[in-house]
Design a protein around this motif. Sequence first.
Motif, PDB file in Angstrom:
ATOM      1  N   THR A   1       0.867  -1.169   0.000  1.00 26.93           N
ATOM      2  CA  THR A   1       0.000   0.000   0.000  1.00 26.93           C
ATOM      3  C   THR A   1       0.905   1.220   0.000  1.00 26.93           C
ATOM      4  OG1 THR A   1      -1.508  -1.259   1.344  1.00 26.93           O
ATOM      5  CG2 THR A   1      -1.925   1.104   1.210  1.00 26.93           C
ATOM      6  N   HIS A   2       0.803   2.026  -1.048  1.00 31.56           N
ATOM      7  CA  HIS A   2       1.797   3.097  -1.164  1.00 31.56           C
ATOM      8  C   HIS A   2       1.488   4.277  -0.254  1.00 31.56           C
ATOM      9  CE1 HIS A   2      -1.249   3.944  -4.318  1.00 31.56           C
ATOM     10  NE2 HIS A   2      -1.181   5.135  -3.750  1.00 31.56           N
ATOM     11  N   THR A   3       2.569   4.891   0.238  1.00 30.25           N
ATOM     12  CA  THR A   3       2.439   6.110   1.027  1.00 30.25           C
ATOM     13  C   THR A   3       2.681   7.291   0.083  1.00 30.25           C
ATOM     14  OG1 THR A   3       4.796   6.131   1.457  1.00 30.25           O
ATOM     15  CG2 THR A   3       3.411   4.954   3.062  1.00 30.25           C
ATOM     16  N   GLU A   4       2.463   8.488   0.586  1.00 34.94           N
ATOM     17  CA  GLU A   4       2.733   9.702  -0.198  1.00 34.94           C
ATOM     18  C   GLU A   4       4.233   9.744  -0.545  1.00 34.94           C
ATOM     19  OE1 GLU A   4       0.006  11.512  -0.974  1.00 34.94           O
ATOM     20  OE2 GLU A   4       1.056  13.149  -1.980  1.00 34.94           O
ATOM     21  N   HIS A   5       5.072   9.280   0.386  1.00 33.26           N
ATOM     22  CA  HIS A   5       6.517   9.241   0.164  1.00 33.26           C
ATOM     23  C   HIS A   5       6.868   8.306  -1.006  1.00 33.26           C
ATOM     24  CE1 HIS A   5      10.735   9.424   1.196  1.00 33.26           C
ATOM     25  NE2 HIS A   5      10.787   8.112   1.196  1.00 33.26           N
ATOM     26  N   ASP A   6       6.217   7.135  -1.045  1.00 31.30           N
ATOM     27  CA  ASP A   6       6.442   6.191  -2.158  1.00 31.30           C
ATOM     28  C   ASP A   6       6.071   6.853  -3.484  1.00 31.30           C
ATOM     29  OD1 ASP A   6       7.091   4.157  -0.338  1.00 31.30           O
ATOM     30  OD2 ASP A   6       4.996   3.499  -0.196  1.00 31.30           O
ATOM     31  N   LEU A   7       4.952   7.579  -3.471  1.00 34.34           N
ATOM     32  CA  LEU A   7       4.501   8.234  -4.707  1.00 34.34           C
ATOM     33  C   LEU A   7       5.533   9.248  -5.186  1.00 34.34           C
ATOM     34  CD1 LEU A   7       0.725   8.911  -3.970  1.00 34.34           C
ATOM     35  CD2 LEU A   7       1.632   7.379  -5.704  1.00 34.34           C
ATOM     36  N   ARG A   8       6.139   9.965  -4.247  1.00 33.94           N
ATOM     37  CA  ARG A   8       7.146  10.973  -4.616  1.00 33.94           C
ATOM     38  C   ARG A   8       8.364  10.303  -5.241  1.00 33.94           C
ATOM     39  NH1 ARG A   8       6.900  15.772  -0.065  1.00 33.94           N
ATOM     40  NH2 ARG A   8       4.670  16.120  -0.312  1.00 33.94           N
ATOM     41  N   LYS A   9       8.794   9.202  -4.631  1.00 31.77           N
ATOM     42  CA  LYS A   9       9.946   8.484  -5.207  1.00 31.77           C
ATOM     43  C   LYS A   9       9.593   7.957  -6.599  1.00 31.77           C
ATOM     44  CE  LYS A   9      12.785   5.941  -2.665  1.00 31.77           C
ATOM     45  NZ  LYS A   9      13.283   4.960  -1.691  1.00 31.77           N
ATOM     46  N   ALA A  10       8.368   7.461  -6.709  1.00 30.21           N
ATOM     47  CA  ALA A  10       7.914   6.911  -7.996  1.00 30.21           C
ATOM     48  C   ALA A  10       7.913   7.995  -9.069  1.00 30.21           C
ATOM     49  CB  ALA A  10       6.517   6.312  -7.837  1.00 30.21           C
ATOM     50  N   ILE A  11       7.514   9.200  -8.684  1.00 32.30           N
ATOM     51  CA  ILE A  11       7.506  10.330  -9.633  1.00 32.30           C
ATOM     52  C   ILE A  11       8.925  10.606 -10.116  1.00 32.30           C
ATOM     53  CG2 ILE A  11       7.296  12.874  -9.687  1.00 32.30           C
ATOM     54  CD1 ILE A  11       4.514  12.384  -9.321  1.00 32.30           C
ATOM     55  N   VAL A  12       9.883  10.530  -9.202  1.00 29.01           N
ATOM     56  CA  VAL A  12      11.264  10.804  -9.612  1.00 29.01           C
ATOM     57  C   VAL A  12      11.763   9.691 -10.543  1.00 29.01           C
ATOM     58  CG1 VAL A  12      13.634  11.160  -8.806  1.00 29.01           C
ATOM     59  CG2 VAL A  12      11.725  12.247  -7.600  1.00 29.01           C
ATOM     60  N   TYR A  13      11.427   8.435 -10.251  1.00 28.54           N
ATOM     61  CA  TYR A  13      11.813   7.362 -11.184  1.00 28.54           C
ATOM     62  C   TYR A  13      11.160   7.588 -12.557  1.00 28.54           C
ATOM     63  CZ  TYR A  13      14.626   4.487  -8.136  1.00 28.54           C
ATOM     64  OH  TYR A  13      15.655   4.038  -7.341  1.00 28.54           O
ATOM     65  N   GLY A  14       9.899   8.011 -12.555  1.00 25.91           N
ATOM     66  CA  GLY A  14       9.217   8.289 -13.826  1.00 25.91           C
ATOM     67  C   GLY A  14       9.940   9.388 -14.589  1.00 25.91           C
ATOM     68  N   SER A  15      10.336  10.437 -13.890  1.00 23.40           N
ATOM     69  CA  SER A  15      11.018  11.563 -14.536  1.00 23.40           C
ATOM     70  C   SER A  15      12.375  11.131 -15.081  1.00 23.40           C
ATOM     71  CB  SER A  15      11.219  12.707 -13.534  1.00 23.40           C
ATOM     72  OG  SER A  15       9.995  13.042 -12.948  1.00 23.40           O
ATOM     73  N   VAL A  16      13.062  10.282 -14.342  1.00 21.98           N
ATOM     74  CA  VAL A  16      14.368   9.780 -14.795  1.00 21.98           C
ATOM     75  C   VAL A  16      14.188   8.983 -16.090  1.00 21.98           C
ATOM     76  CG1 VAL A  16      16.137   8.047 -14.241  1.00 21.98           C
ATOM     77  CG2 VAL A  16      15.528   9.790 -12.558  1.00 21.98           C
ATOM     78  N   MET A  17      13.194   8.112 -16.136  1.00 25.74           N
ATOM     79  CA  MET A  17      12.971   7.293 -17.335  1.00 25.74           C
ATOM     80  C   MET A  17      12.636   8.187 -18.541  1.00 25.74           C
ATOM     81  SD  MET A  17      13.677   4.344 -16.296  1.00 25.74           S
ATOM     82  CE  MET A  17      13.276   3.316 -17.688  1.00 25.74           C
ATOM     83  N   ALA A  18      11.766   9.194 -18.298  1.00 22.89           N
ATOM     84  CA  ALA A  18      11.385  10.095 -19.400  1.00 22.89           C
ATOM     85  C   ALA A  18      12.606  10.858 -19.906  1.00 22.89           C
ATOM     86  CB  ALA A  18      10.307  11.069 -18.925  1.00 22.89           C
ATOM     87  N   SER A  19      13.509  11.217 -18.998  1.00 20.08           N
ATOM     88  CA  SER A  19      14.679  12.012 -19.401  1.00 20.08           C
ATOM     89  C   SER A  19      15.580  11.220 -20.353  1.00 20.08           C
ATOM     90  CB  SER A  19      15.466  12.482 -18.176  1.00 20.08           C
ATOM     91  OG  SER A  19      16.199  11.421 -17.593  1.00 20.08           O
ATOM     92  N   PHE A  20      15.618   9.913 -20.198  1.00 15.38           N
ATOM     93  CA  PHE A  20      16.404   9.105 -21.146  1.00 15.38           C
ATOM     94  C   PHE A  20      15.699   9.041 -22.495  1.00 15.38           C
ATOM     95  CE2 PHE A  20      18.149   7.177 -17.184  1.00 15.38           C
ATOM     96  CZ  PHE A  20      19.490   7.428 -17.445  1.00 15.38           C
ATOM     97  N   ASN A  21      14.371   8.873 -22.429  1.00 10.55           N
ATOM     98  CA  ASN A  21      13.617   8.674 -23.668  1.00 10.55           C
ATOM     99  C   ASN A  21      13.745   9.834 -24.654  1.00 10.55           C
ATOM    100  OD1 ASN A  21      11.576   7.362 -25.366  1.00 10.55           O
ATOM    101  ND2 ASN A  21      10.376   9.136 -24.794  1.00 10.55           N
ATOM    102  N   VAL A  22      13.790  11.060 -24.138  1.00 12.38           N
ATOM    103  CA  VAL A  22      13.797  12.226 -25.035  1.00 12.38           C
ATOM    104  C   VAL A  22      15.153  12.443 -25.718  1.00 12.38           C
ATOM    105  CG1 VAL A  22      11.982  13.396 -23.722  1.00 12.38           C
ATOM    106  CG2 VAL A  22      14.378  13.925 -23.216  1.00 12.38           C
ATOM    107  N   GLU A  23      16.129  11.637 -25.353  1.00 13.22           N
ATOM    108  CA  GLU A  23      17.466  11.813 -25.935  1.00 13.22           C
ATOM    109  C   GLU A  23      17.597  11.279 -27.364  1.00 13.22           C
ATOM    110  OE1 GLU A  23      20.359  10.227 -23.235  1.00 13.22           O
ATOM    111  OE2 GLU A  23      19.917  11.700 -21.704  1.00 13.22           O
TER     112      GLU A  23
END
Length: 302
Positions: free
Chosen positions: A251-273
């Motif tokens: 069951t995710h906490t707000e903290h988990d969601l924040r970390k997940a957002i950063v992982y999402g942003s990291v993945m997107a940053s590779f894709n746009v290259e």
Amino acid sequence: MSILVIGSVALDTIETPFGKRKDILGGSATYFSYSASFFTGVNLVAVIGDDFPKKHIGLLKSRGINLDGLKVIKNGKTFRWSGSYKYDMNEATTHSTDLNVFETFNPQIPERYKNSEYVLLANIDPDLQLNVLSQVKKPKLIAADSMNLWINTKKPSLMKLLKKIDIFIINEGEARLFTKQPSLIKAGRMILGYGPKHVVVKKGEHGCLLFSKNGFFSAPAYPIEDIFDPTGAGDTFAGGFIGYLAKLNKTHTEHDLRKAIVYGSVMASFNVESFSLERLKKLTDKEIQARYKQFKEFTHIK
Ligand code: AMP
């Protein structure tokens, strides 16, 4: 843990200020699945025609993505999207959307997908998203993405969908179009009122906003100097975001969601290259972790 994903598997024709490509591998489900596969198993549901190059199937298989739910229509034509970007690469201009085999697609979820605990309804007709959702048993978490085409043409179905999901992911222009609200803060809160527990508003190179009933988080994007092609950034973001939550499998906490957002942003940053999945194809887990660490350093204040 694995995620069931439905969305488009496509052949895209794209023009950016840095080049043009015809009929390259794309699609919301393609980007999502490939990105999520760095975190968890993926069960894909989509449809293609027999014009879809076999090498792309091999690529998805090479990441362990389960393709039992990928239907191939004999003599059918694969979904095609064509778009372009000007120097402001936050907004794509759609030139054409040819649904082709998606027009008559009636997804049948393979038996072994039905107990999926995580479901991502990537961008596709909201009626297809609802159809798939009605076939899964008791998911722990359901997330969905959408776009301006469906807001303009299928708003009632989209509103129905929002009542059934946990997380809605949408970009800033679409959030404004959806709510007729210029303020993204008001727009995010309004969409929360339509049903989902969390709303993520993506702002391209300016990061994203997370709205929850009792929380708010704003993350920048990872600073990339050379954005080559932003196509699929949103889906790649969603793949990292939901992929990380599925990997945690709790069951995710707000903290988990924040970390997940950063992982999402990291993945997107590779894709746009680069175009299509060219950069993701070379990506390693080590590079993901290194960029995650850097991201934390860039945004940390003591
Ligand atoms: P993104 O840049 O993350 O919003 O997603 C781009 C991908 O979405 C492209 O690869 C397209 O093939 C796909 N796409 C574009 N329009 C649609 C649509 N109406 N339905 C489903 N997928 C689409």
